[in-house]
Scaffold this motif. Structure first.
Motif, PDB file in Angstrom:
ATOM      1  N   LEU A   1      62.255 -51.444  34.573  1.00  0.00           N
ATOM      2  CA  LEU A   1      60.806 -51.372  34.439  1.00  0.00           C
ATOM      3  C   LEU A   1      60.288 -52.318  33.365  1.00  0.00           C
ATOM      4  CD1 LEU A   1      58.123 -50.029  35.173  1.00  0.00           C
ATOM      5  CD2 LEU A   1      58.661 -48.228  33.528  1.00  0.00           C
TER       6      LEU A   1
ATOM      7  N   HIS B   1      53.543 -51.470  29.600  1.00  0.00           N
ATOM      8  CA  HIS B   1      54.671 -50.564  29.824  1.00  0.00           C
ATOM      9  C   HIS B   1      54.262 -49.132  29.492  1.00  0.00           C
ATOM     10  CE1 HIS B   1      58.946 -49.183  28.486  1.00  0.00           C
ATOM     11  NE2 HIS B   1      58.645 -48.723  29.681  1.00  0.00           N
TER      12      HIS B   1
ATOM     13  N   TRP C   1      53.859 -45.861  32.067  1.00  0.00           N
ATOM     14  CA  TRP C   1      54.556 -44.601  31.844  1.00  0.00           C
ATOM     15  C   TRP C   1      53.598 -43.416  31.863  1.00  0.00           C
ATOM     16  CZ3 TRP C   1      58.502 -41.840  32.452  1.00  0.00           C
ATOM     17  CH2 TRP C   1      58.736 -40.693  31.699  1.00  0.00           C
TER      18      TRP C   1
ATOM     19  N   GLY D   1      56.330 -44.376  36.064  1.00  0.00           N
ATOM     20  CA  GLY D   1      57.207 -45.412  36.607  1.00  0.00           C
ATOM     21  C   GLY D   1      57.516 -45.260  38.076  1.00  0.00           C
TER      22      GLY D   1
ATOM     23  N   LEU E   1      52.182 -48.205  40.185  1.00  0.00           N
ATOM     24  CA  LEU E   1      52.664 -48.099  38.811  1.00  0.00           C
ATOM     25  C   LEU E   1      51.532 -48.005  37.792  1.00  0.00           C
ATOM     26  CD1 LEU E   1      55.611 -50.678  38.736  1.00  0.00           C
ATOM     27  CD2 LEU E   1      55.798 -48.188  38.630  1.00  0.00           C
TER      28      LEU E   1
ATOM     29  N   ASP F   1      62.729 -46.792  29.653  1.00  0.00           N
ATOM     30  CA  ASP F   1      63.046 -47.845  30.614  1.00  0.00           C
ATOM     31  C   ASP F   1      64.075 -47.295  31.600  1.00  0.00           C
ATOM     32  OD1 ASP F   1      63.134 -50.289  31.872  1.00  0.00           O
ATOM     33  OD2 ASP F   1      64.588 -51.159  30.482  1.00  0.00           O
TER      34      ASP F   1
ATOM     35  N   MET G   1      64.232 -49.885  38.596  1.00  0.00           N
ATOM     36  CA  MET G   1      63.275 -49.654  39.664  1.00  0.00           C
ATOM     37  C   MET G   1      64.023 -49.532  40.992  1.00  0.00           C
ATOM     38  SD  MET G   1      60.465 -49.504  38.098  1.00  0.00           S
ATOM     39  CE  MET G   1      59.372 -49.479  39.508  1.00  0.00           C
TER      40      MET G   1
ATOM     41  N   SER H   1      59.480 -39.373  37.579  1.00  0.00           N
ATOM     42  CA  SER H   1      60.277 -40.301  36.791  1.00  0.00           C
ATOM     43  C   SER H   1      60.654 -39.724  35.446  1.00  0.00           C
ATOM     44  CB  SER H   1      59.491 -41.597  36.572  1.00  0.00           C
ATOM     45  OG  SER H   1      59.360 -42.287  37.782  1.00  0.00           O
TER      46      SER H   1
END
Length: 247
Positions: free
Chosen positions: A3, A20, A24, A29, A68, A147, A150, A242
């Motif tokens: 990610l 990022h 989240w 994610g 996302l 992280d 994907m 996720s």
């Protein structure tokens, strides 16, 4: 691809750490997911055809947030391209850049333009989501956005970024002299001001504003997409959130 690498590759004009953290808190994610107004958790799916079909089945009066980065779109215009991770993140970053420019044009020097743009992106210009923006900022400062790899079928390619740059922007109005003047006369959407003060070590610029420090409110806060205990178990269509994945 993980990610963090995806976001760094596809983000233009915004700090990748900010994007990022935004991803989240928005989707956990999950690329094949969307959020419906009034629902706390995104609906996540295993396959693209499933998520497209379900998103298009949402009543046309709602504006859903897809993929996302949670792009706001009417259900009727949802396609597979709407969910592809790289165009999704790149388009969201472009909208945030446009909103940041509008925030800067408002004439308010006591507000961080990036925080202002995040709040307007997640909410609206008239009703900004300052709580979401503060949560993103706290995650950037703490570096606690995880992280993980994907899914292999996300279709990530650099050409996706190129295609996205030529696509029309979403409905994010550009700042105009008349609208800026109106904003100043109204105090420019009082919902955006004041915003919480940035904490030490934050990427966002610290400014003199009223209100409690974001750290005291948000540091212990779980991501917006944290699963609730009463969530139904995953079946053949929905997938686990996720936040339950191992990085």
């Amino acid at each position: 691809m993980d990610l963090v690498t995806l976001v760094a590759l596809c983000t233009i004009g915004v700090d990748p750490k900010v994007m990022h953290a935004l991803v989240w808190h928005q989707s956990g994610g999950e690329p094949w997911s969307f959020t419906v107004p009034g629902e706390a958790e995104p609906r996540a799916f295993r396959k693209v055809p499933d998520v497209v079909a379900e998103a298009r089945a949402v009543p046309a009066t709602a504006t859903i947030r897809v993929g996302l980065a949670g792009l706001p779109v009417p259900p009727s215009v949802v396609t597979m391209m709407t969910f592809l991770p790289c165009p999704n993140v790149a388009t969201a970053a472009r909208q945030i850049v446009q909103l940041r420019t509008r925030c800067e044009a408002s004439g308010r020097t006591d507000v961080d333009p990036t925080l202002c743009a995040l709040a307007a992106y997640r909410g609206s210009w008239e009703r900004p989501d300052t709580r979401f923006a503060a949560a993103v900022r706290a995650s950037v400062a703490d570096g606690n956005a995880p992280d993980f790899d994907m899914p292999k079928d996300t279709g990530i390619a650099f050409r996706d970024v190129v295609l996205d740059l030529d696509a029309p922007a979403s409905d994010v109005p550009s700042p105009r002299p008349s609208s800026v003047a109106d904003d100043r006369e109204r105090g420019w959407s009082s919902g955006l001001f004041p915003l919480p003060r940035a904490s030490s070590g934050d990427l966002f610029e610290r400014r003199s504003v009223a209100g409690p420090a974001a750290g005291s409110v948000q540091r212990d806060r779980k991501p917006n997409v944290e699963p609730r205990a009463d969530n139904p178990a995953a079946d053949g269509l929905f997938v686990a959130r996720s936040s339950r994945r191992q990085p």
